[in-house]
Design a protein around this motif. Sequence first.
Motif, PDB file in Angstrom:
ATOM      1  N   LEU B 133      55.083  32.584  20.291  1.00 43.09           N
ATOM      2  CA  LEU B 133      54.872  33.271  19.009  1.00 43.09           C
ATOM      3  C   LEU B 133      53.470  32.975  18.470  1.00 43.09           C
ATOM      4  O   LEU B 133      52.763  33.870  18.003  1.00 43.09           O
ATOM      5  CB  LEU B 133      55.949  32.818  18.006  1.00 43.09           C
ATOM      6  N   THR B 134      53.062  31.712  18.566  1.00 45.61           N
ATOM      7  CA  THR B 134      51.740  31.310  18.078  1.00 45.61           C
ATOM      8  C   THR B 134      50.635  32.025  18.847  1.00 45.61           C
ATOM      9  O   THR B 134      49.673  32.545  18.258  1.00 45.61           O
ATOM     10  CB  THR B 134      51.570  29.786  18.234  1.00 45.61           C
ATOM     11  N   ALA B 135      50.777  32.066  20.170  1.00 50.00           N
ATOM     12  CA  ALA B 135      49.744  32.688  21.006  1.00 50.00           C
ATOM     13  C   ALA B 135      49.636  34.183  20.719  1.00 50.00           C
ATOM     14  O   ALA B 135      48.530  34.729  20.613  1.00 50.00           O
ATOM     15  CB  ALA B 135      50.075  32.452  22.476  1.00 50.00           C
ATOM     16  N   LEU B 136      50.783  34.851  20.567  1.00 48.37           N
ATOM     17  CA  LEU B 136      50.735  36.300  20.321  1.00 48.37           C
ATOM     18  C   LEU B 136      50.271  36.608  18.899  1.00 48.37           C
ATOM     19  O   LEU B 136      49.661  37.639  18.647  1.00 48.37           O
ATOM     20  CB  LEU B 136      52.095  36.941  20.639  1.00 48.37           C
ATOM     21  N   TRP B 137      50.539  35.682  17.992  1.00 49.00           N
ATOM     22  CA  TRP B 137      49.988  35.817  16.629  1.00 49.00           C
ATOM     23  C   TRP B 137      48.452  35.762  16.708  1.00 49.00           C
ATOM     24  O   TRP B 137      47.753  36.611  16.135  1.00 49.00           O
ATOM     25  CB  TRP B 137      50.570  34.719  15.737  1.00 49.00           C
ATOM     26  N   ALA B 138      47.939  34.786  17.438  1.00 52.13           N
ATOM     27  CA  ALA B 138      46.481  34.683  17.623  1.00 52.13           C
ATOM     28  C   ALA B 138      45.944  35.936  18.304  1.00 52.13           C
ATOM     29  O   ALA B 138      44.870  36.448  17.942  1.00 52.13           O
ATOM     30  CB  ALA B 138      46.134  33.437  18.434  1.00 52.13           C
ATOM     31  N   ALA B 139      46.685  36.472  19.275  1.00 47.28           N
ATOM     32  CA  ALA B 139      46.254  37.690  19.972  1.00 47.28           C
ATOM     33  C   ALA B 139      46.148  38.862  18.998  1.00 47.28           C
ATOM     34  O   ALA B 139      45.201  39.653  19.048  1.00 47.28           O
ATOM     35  CB  ALA B 139      47.237  38.027  21.091  1.00 47.28           C
ATOM     36  N   ARG B 140      47.123  38.946  18.086  1.00 46.08           N
ATOM     37  CA  ARG B 140      47.096  40.035  17.100  1.00 46.08           C
ATOM     38  C   ARG B 140      45.879  39.896  16.190  1.00 46.08           C
ATOM     39  O   ARG B 140      45.187  40.878  15.890  1.00 46.08           O
ATOM     40  CB  ARG B 140      48.394  40.000  16.273  1.00 46.08           C
ATOM     41  N   GLU B 141      45.597  38.651  15.769  1.00 43.23           N
ATOM     42  CA  GLU B 141      44.495  38.423  14.824  1.00 43.23           C
ATOM     43  C   GLU B 141      43.132  38.505  15.501  1.00 43.23           C
ATOM     44  O   GLU B 141      42.192  39.053  14.947  1.00 43.23           O
ATOM     45  CB  GLU B 141      44.638  37.056  14.145  1.00 43.23           C
ATOM     46  N   CYS B 142      42.999  37.901  16.682  1.00 42.91           N
ATOM     47  CA  CYS B 142      41.678  37.786  17.328  1.00 42.91           C
ATOM     48  C   CYS B 142      41.330  39.024  18.147  1.00 42.91           C
ATOM     49  O   CYS B 142      40.155  39.345  18.293  1.00 42.91           O
ATOM     50  CB  CYS B 142      41.638  36.574  18.264  1.00 42.91           C
ATOM     51  N   ALA B 143      42.314  39.666  18.737  1.00 43.55           N
ATOM     52  CA  ALA B 143      42.014  40.773  19.656  1.00 43.55           C
ATOM     53  C   ALA B 143      42.603  42.085  19.160  1.00 43.55           C
ATOM     54  O   ALA B 143      42.464  43.113  19.823  1.00 43.55           O
ATOM     55  CB  ALA B 143      42.549  40.443  21.057  1.00 43.55           C
ATOM     56  N   GLY B 144      43.247  42.066  18.008  1.00 42.36           N
ATOM     57  CA  GLY B 144      43.787  43.294  17.426  1.00 42.36           C
ATOM     58  C   GLY B 144      44.800  44.007  18.306  1.00 42.36           C
ATOM     59  O   GLY B 144      44.886  45.241  18.278  1.00 42.36           O
ATOM     60  N   VAL B 145      45.568  43.248  19.079  1.00 42.34           N
ATOM     61  CA  VAL B 145      46.516  43.917  19.980  1.00 42.34           C
ATOM     62  C   VAL B 145      47.625  44.601  19.181  1.00 42.34           C
ATOM     63  O   VAL B 145      47.999  44.152  18.089  1.00 42.34           O
ATOM     64  CB  VAL B 145      47.130  42.938  21.015  1.00 42.34           C
ATOM     65  N   LYS B 146      48.105  45.709  19.733  1.00 41.83           N
ATOM     66  CA  LYS B 146      49.172  46.489  19.084  1.00 41.83           C
ATOM     67  C   LYS B 146      50.484  46.400  19.862  1.00 41.83           C
ATOM     68  O   LYS B 146      51.540  46.755  19.352  1.00 41.83           O
ATOM     69  CB  LYS B 146      48.775  47.975  19.020  1.00 41.83           C
TER      70      LYS B 146
END
Lengths: 409, 409
Positions: B133-146
């Motif tokens: 969850l933490t890693a995908l949260w960072a992915a959403r914030e840092c890389a704007g993944v959808k």
Amino acid sequence: MADPDFAFDREALSRALELMGGKSEGGEGAPSMPAEMPELGLGGQATLDFLAPAVLGKASALGDATAFAHMDPPTPWITWATTLWNASVNQNLLHPATAPTAREIEHRVIDWLTPFFGMSGGHMVPGSTIANLTALWAARECAGVKEVVYGESAHLSVGKAAHILGLAARPLPCGPSGALVPKAVPEDLRHTALVLTAGTTSTGAVDDLSLCGRAAWTHVDAAWAGPLRLSQAHAHVLSGIEGADSVAVSAHKWLFQPKESAFVLFRDAARAHDAISFGGAYLAAPNVGVLGSHGATAVPLLATLLAWGRQGTATRIDALMAAASELASLILSHDQLELLAMPQTGVVVWRPKRTDLTEPLFAAMPPGSCSVTNLGGERWLRNVAANPNFELDAFATAMEVALRGLGIR
Amino acid sequence: MADPDFAFDREALSRALELMGGKSEGGEGAPSMPAEMPELGLGGQATLDFLAPAVLGKASALGDATAFAHMDPPTPWITWATTLWNASVNQNLLHPATAPTAREIEHRVIDWLTPFFGMSGGHMVPGSTIANLTALWAARECAGVKEVVYGESAHLSVGKAAHILGLAARPLPCGPSGALVPKAVPEDLRHTALVLTAGTTSTGAVDDLSLCGRAAWTHVDAAWAGPLRLSQAHAHVLSGIEGADSVAVSAHKWLFQPKESAFVLFRDAARAHDAISFGGAYLAAPNVGVLGSHGATAVPLLATLLAWGRQGTATRIDALMAAASELASLILSHDQLELLAMPQTGVVVWRPKRTDLTEPLFAAMPPGSCSVTNLGGERWLRNVAANPNFELDAFATAMEVALRGLGIR
């Protein structure tokens, strides 16, 4: 290939106890940790001897007579013993097959605690941040909420949970004591989760819990003050909480558990759990809530409640409420000090009238005796009644010495 | 108001040790827990005596010679001793003031582990579900993944994390061994987090890690197989992981820690931590990641690595990899049994050729020796090499007895 490091080693564990017993002497000689992982190990006994001065000796002393700074309590030895047992049997509560008894104990302790909050069930989590996230996740699924409103004094985890869940976060104004201003709550809460706080972090204020039920979902973050419900003298401070849809309580605060121990409760636990469960091919039971597997943190909590009973638990909380009141009265009676407000849930906020001396006074007090907090852009000293070993006389003496050193009185 | 229940009690803690030493005798006499919280307490000593048969005696025995069913290991005594210390000092890693040493120890153990994965830093979490969850949260914030794409054999926490974060979740097909089919990965991954699994839950398969770097963010869920990186013999199984943006590893699996112990690592930890940090008025340091306060789970992990060194840790993992291979060979050589595939990371999946006997065989094996899993709608038996006390001979004998009882051979 039986590995002796995985067996019960009476001598090694007795040595660990001995090192605990002598912990007050440690600290100074604590070695620094190696910069890299050692290629070859030191062995278990040498590792205990190496680590004891740091882990035990240099730890912050939460149970000292003057310790009164944070919401982190010292812990009773019954929790040390049962946490030791937990580590040795390492049960995973995900599967009935891997934790036959520990799962039953978690259900039992939740059954014991839910009636105090008017809820129907819930589960244990590693802290109230996860409890708040879990509750707002359930709110999104069960009530379709699109936004979260909360007093600006609410714990930062409320805004964080809204952010993680993709919900709009709308902080509302609070009064000078830190409680949400009821008039600031919007009329239309049909798509809103309203989060009320029972014991804010900075001042211990309790929001008006008669607001419970006004929104599509009401969550009460009772991380700090929740255990007051076990006290006949103080339960009324949280009157109205039984109208909430969910409640978060940290057991590692006023239930004196080692970190990470908390629980989230729901008015309709079956419905909430169903909405936040995920299954898997290899699972005998679905994953309920944010975590997957988890440990048996309910065991030390149940042990503590069994050892003390409701009454012994409440007696300790009541004594801490009294200590906070007495400290507040002491400050109130001092003509050079200013008290923010009489404490509502054991948090005392105060400062010297000469506010340029707030920081110097903090620096002059014994380490761990006070913390500082910002309110309306100004610095205040903050005490939290979490330590059952606290002695007001020792604190008052230290305060007099510190004040005199700063030329006050 | 010094409270003796919060003091070091040598006698009580020695009694807790004694009860642990005798745990094999317990179990049968375990009393049921009271339905309601007692009004008056039993006292600490009586509580230990009351709980020991349940908590110790009825626990699932993860260290038995035939235990080979789950990813939950028994734990070495060095973790029991240091978990006991942790419970007694109860440090809160949120504040430098409340955990001066424990924070340093967490940084140190993360520093030790990051080079094995080609990452730059990270933090400890209560399990790989929170790590994912933490890693995908960072992915959403840092890389704007959808959206999040992952093999359909990925752990359910990947889909759960996507759901919590409001990201689209797209499972991709896996081959018969359980690994993601590389050709199924979409070409355009500019707005996508690709999650690769190193050690799937059902079969222990490792996805093609040369796919790391193809997406806006690549996360490797190495909850199970991550510690192979410490083994010179097996590190290559996870080659390519150093190209990931984030990695999750459970320490309560192949690093033999008590639950709840895991870590999440980032290639650019400063940037990732900055994106998932929340501050607060009363905080000296911001809240990094999903949790707020947390406990000192790094202490037993550091103690274990210090006691064993890299080599001692790798030796244990290597022995378990060997045990899984030997079990697979045994099954392969049996003309009435079918092996799914040679194990890649210590997970052995097999069944009787007469598939109507799969469930009866599972029921006939010693409790805790096997688990079952569903693959392509069919039931298989599953063994996991997590127990360093495992004895293949004892397992083989039990299997022969069970097979004979079912009339096989």
